[in-house]
Design a protein around this motif. Structure first.
Motif, mmCIF file in Angstrom:
data_model
loop_
_atom_site.group_PDB
_atom_site.id
_atom_site.type_symbol
_atom_site.label_atom_id
_atom_site.label_comp_id
_atom_site.label_asym_id
_atom_site.label_seq_id
_atom_site.Cartn_x
_atom_site.Cartn_y
_atom_site.Cartn_z
ATOM 1 N N PHE A 47 0.832 -1.205 0.000
ATOM 2 C CA PHE A 47 0.000 0.000 0.000
ATOM 3 C C PHE A 47 0.865 1.252 0.000
ATOM 4 C CE2 PHE A 47 -2.688 -3.191 2.292
ATOM 5 C CZ PHE A 47 -3.605 -3.375 1.263
ATOM 6 N N LEU A 48 2.036 1.169 0.638
ATOM 7 C CA LEU A 48 2.967 2.293 0.610
ATOM 8 C C LEU A 48 3.421 2.570 -0.820
ATOM 9 C CD1 LEU A 48 4.891 4.390 1.803
ATOM 10 C CD2 LEU A 48 6.491 2.530 2.311
ATOM 11 N N PHE A 49 3.739 1.520 -1.581
ATOM 12 C CA PHE A 49 4.167 1.714 -2.969
ATOM 13 C C PHE A 49 3.014 2.201 -3.843
ATOM 14 C CE2 PHE A 49 7.900 -0.685 -1.709
ATOM 15 C CZ PHE A 49 8.892 -0.081 -2.469
ATOM 16 N N ALA A 50 1.796 1.756 -3.540
ATOM 17 C CA ALA A 50 0.640 2.277 -4.273
ATOM 18 C C ALA A 50 0.476 3.768 -4.004
ATOM 19 C CB ALA A 50 -0.616 1.512 -3.871
ATOM 20 N N PHE A 51 0.626 4.142 -2.739
ATOM 21 C CA PHE A 51 0.538 5.558 -2.351
ATOM 22 C C PHE A 51 1.617 6.371 -3.066
ATOM 23 C CE2 PHE A 51 2.055 8.978 0.440
ATOM 24 C CZ PHE A 51 0.890 9.671 0.695
ATOM 25 N N ALA A 52 2.861 5.931 -2.958
ATOM 26 C CA ALA A 52 3.963 6.666 -3.571
ATOM 27 C C ALA A 52 3.826 6.715 -5.092
ATOM 28 C CB ALA A 52 5.295 6.024 -3.179
ATOM 29 N N GLY A 53 3.373 5.614 -5.706
ATOM 30 C CA GLY A 53 3.179 5.597 -7.147
ATOM 31 C C GLY A 53 2.130 6.590 -7.602
ATOM 32 N N SER A 54 1.046 6.707 -6.840
ATOM 33 C CA SER A 54 -0.011 7.654 -7.209
ATOM 34 C C SER A 54 0.464 9.094 -7.048
ATOM 35 C CB SER A 54 -1.264 7.402 -6.371
ATOM 36 O OG SER A 54 -1.068 7.776 -5.025
ATOM 37 N N ILE A 55 1.179 9.383 -5.960
ATOM 38 C CA ILE A 55 1.688 10.738 -5.752
ATOM 39 C C ILE A 55 2.763 11.075 -6.785
ATOM 40 C CG2 ILE A 55 2.913 12.260 -4.154
ATOM 41 C CD1 ILE A 55 0.040 11.758 -3.370
ATOM 42 N N ILE B 116 12.361 11.024 -2.081
ATOM 43 C CA ILE B 116 11.835 11.361 -0.759
ATOM 44 C C ILE B 116 11.333 10.106 -0.056
ATOM 45 C CG2 ILE B 116 9.991 12.588 0.463
ATOM 46 C CD1 ILE B 116 10.215 14.781 -1.656
ATOM 47 N N ALA B 117 10.594 9.272 -0.788
ATOM 48 C CA ALA B 117 10.108 8.011 -0.206
ATOM 49 C C ALA B 117 11.271 7.113 0.182
ATOM 50 C CB ALA B 117 9.193 7.307 -1.199
ATOM 51 N N GLY B 118 12.304 7.076 -0.666
ATOM 52 C CA GLY B 118 13.449 6.240 -0.353
ATOM 53 C C GLY B 118 14.200 6.699 0.886
ATOM 54 N N LEU B 119 14.270 8.006 1.094
ATOM 55 C CA LEU B 119 14.954 8.543 2.267
ATOM 56 C C LEU B 119 14.154 8.333 3.548
ATOM 57 C CD1 LEU B 119 16.297 11.911 0.794
ATOM 58 C CD2 LEU B 119 17.631 9.862 1.353
ATOM 59 N N SER C 187 11.960 0.448 3.851
ATOM 60 C CA SER C 187 11.461 -0.626 2.993
ATOM 61 C C SER C 187 11.499 -0.270 1.510
ATOM 62 C CB SER C 187 10.022 -0.983 3.385
ATOM 63 O OG SER C 187 9.173 0.149 3.253
ATOM 64 N N VAL C 188 11.660 1.014 1.182
ATOM 65 C CA VAL C 188 11.697 1.419 -0.226
ATOM 66 C C VAL C 188 13.063 1.108 -0.834
ATOM 67 C CG1 VAL C 188 11.543 3.364 -1.826
ATOM 68 C CG2 VAL C 188 9.913 3.166 0.050
ATOM 69 N N GLY C 189 14.123 1.662 -0.261
ATOM 70 C CA GLY C 189 15.468 1.355 -0.745
ATOM 71 C C GLY C 189 15.736 1.864 -2.151
ATOM 72 N N VAL C 190 16.892 1.529 -2.674
ATOM 73 C CA VAL C 190 17.307 2.000 -3.997
ATOM 74 C C VAL C 190 16.410 1.410 -5.083
ATOM 75 C CG1 VAL C 190 19.182 2.030 -5.672
ATOM 76 C CG2 VAL C 190 19.692 2.309 -3.243
ATOM 77 N N VAL C 191 16.142 0.127 -5.001
ATOM 78 C CA VAL C 191 15.284 -0.508 -6.008
ATOM 79 C C VAL C 191 13.891 0.088 -5.961
ATOM 80 C CG1 VAL C 191 14.272 -2.678 -6.780
ATOM 81 C CG2 VAL C 191 16.621 -2.640 -5.927
ATOM 82 N N GLY C 192 13.411 0.367 -4.753
ATOM 83 C CA GLY C 192 12.097 0.971 -4.609
ATOM 84 C C GLY C 192 12.023 2.364 -5.222
#
Length: 436
Positions: free
Chosen positions: A309-317, A371-374, A378-383
């Motif tokens: 859900f975090l990646f869905a949130f970040a992807g939408s933003i 920003i999400a990666g920092l 759980s996001v990391g470089v690949v994220g």
């Protein structure tokens, strides 16, 4: 006391009947039902003069009071037979009754629209907190341990009611009341854990965020209220990191809207209202993110890792940021091309792109991703790569929809929603494949 204030006092008094719900149960529905039926039988006299709105005077019936009471009756029945908590019922009714009273008092002193809206929200919060406390005490539930949750429910309900009232009319109070009831029912069912410090910071940040966005002409009052509600829910249900991602979009997006505004206006590609965004624009860009936050808060109910859900949130933003920068930066350059055929088109044509705008869009998606990666381990470089791709993909979907279906079939807000949904799905899907 003016007629408007007297009427608001009378409606607030009727809303106070909700406090009997914990003691009377289903009988509280009978009480409000009696008020509704009685209102329809009053056609003149002091009672009619006290409650009558302008439309009621034209029709010769207290339809406004009847609708208000019928809405309260429906919520009371939900509390009695469908499991809606009594304190949610109380909060939903008092938010509308006392929020309106506070707004009318502010109106009496010729307050500015922003102050009237602030008065509505403040009065609604105070009434909803007090009403819930009384209802819970009547039921024998200790109030102090759950006071932060009570304040969160009251604040969320007040912000939603204030938002709806900023775009609707007083006669639509029943719709406002029902909307607040269902939202608070959802939050009560989620059993959101809120701390004293957390809700205090959330209220302070939300108020500051809303006022600054209005003062800088970044949003209209409905847009400001929409953003404030989103900020409150993101902070409480997600956390400060989620809010930081959200605020980055609003800040950078608003600045990009102001970028060479007069030139974009002359070219016919500028946002209306001097760039101040309304509620439709805000929701079109952030509704999917809000759903992702709600799903994250309810993650215990889904067999899905919360990080999805975090990646869905970040992807939408990231999509919203990418699309906004692409449009606002690309709009000042000549020779746009239609994304589907690459033929030259006029500036402002739906689905038109420039290489400068596309580059700005990719950079915007990358900003959100970094920003999400920092902020999230759980996001990391690949994220970061995943979110950047999600935002860029969502921006491209926006352009494709603009070139094919926007205008006759879909409006701009609908296209924004579908684009951010695409970004969310790409972000979540890639996260499942690459990271999980």
């Amino acid at each position: 006391m003016t007629t408007r204030v007297r009427r608001a006092v009378a409606y607030a008094a009727v809303s106070t009947l909700a406090l009997v719900a914990p003691s009377l149960g289903a009988a509280s529905a009978i009480a409000f039902g009696a008020v509704a039926v009685g209102a329809l039988s009053v056609t003149d006299g002091p009672m009619f003069e006290l409650f009558a709105r302008p439309a009621d005077r034209q029709e010769g019936r207290l339809h406004g009071l009847a609708a208000f009471a019928f809405a309260a009756t429906g919520i009371a029945l939900l509390a009695s037979f469908a499991g809606l908590p009594s304190h949610v019922f109380v909060a939903s009714v008092l938010v509308v009754g006392y929020g309106n009273l506070a707004q009318q008092l502010a109106w009496k002193f010729d307050a500015e629209p922003i102050l009237r809206t602030g008065a509505f929200v403040t009065g609604a919060i105070v009434a909803a907190v007090g009403g819930q406390a009384i209802a819970l005490r009547i039921e024998g539930t200790p109030v102090a341990p759950i006071l932060p949750e009570i304040v969160f429910l009251a604040s969320s309900g007040a912000l939603l009611a204030g938002l709806l009232r900023s775009v609707l009319f007083a006669r639509d109070d029943p719709l406002v009341m029902l909307s607040v009831a269902f939202l608070l029912w959802l939050f009560a069912d989620l059993t959101v854990m809120v701390t004293v410090d957390g809700i205090a910071v959330a209220i302070a940040v939300t108020a500051l965020f809303g006022y600054v966005s209005w003062a800088l002409d970044a949003a209209s009052i409905p847009g400001m209220m929409t953003g404030a509600l989103l900020a409150m829910l993101t902070i409480v249900l997600g956390g400060y990191g989620w809010f930081a991602v959200l605020i980055a979009f609003f800040a950078v997006g608003s600045l990009s809207t102001k970028f060479r505004y007069d030139e974009k206006k002359a070219r016919g590609v500028a946002e209306d209202n001097e760039g101040a965004r309304g509620s439709g624009n805000v929701l079109g860009n952030a509704a999917v993110a809000l759903v992702a936050v709600l799903a994250y808060a309810a993650r215990a109910k889904f067999p899905i890792p919360g990080d999805i859900f975090l990646f869905a949130f970040a992807g939408s933003i990231a999509t919203a940021m990418s699309d906004t920068l692409s449009s606002e930066i690309g709009g000042v350059f000549d020779k746009p091309r239609l994304i589907t055929t690459l033929e030259r088109v006029e500036p402002g044509t739906d689905g038109a792109v420039t290489w400068q705008g596309e580059l700005a869009g990719v950079v915007g998606a990358a900003v959100v991703a970094v920003i999400a990666g920092l902020l999230f381990e759980s996001v990391g470089v690949v994220g970061v790569v995943v979110v950047t791709l999600a935002g860029t993909g969502g921006m491209t979907m926006d352009s494709l929809l603009g070139a094919t279906v926007e205008g006759e079939r879909l409006g701009n807000q609908s296209v924004n929603f579908l684009a951010t949904l695409s970004g969310a799905l790409v972000g979540a899907g890639l996260a499942v494949v690459v990271l999980v």
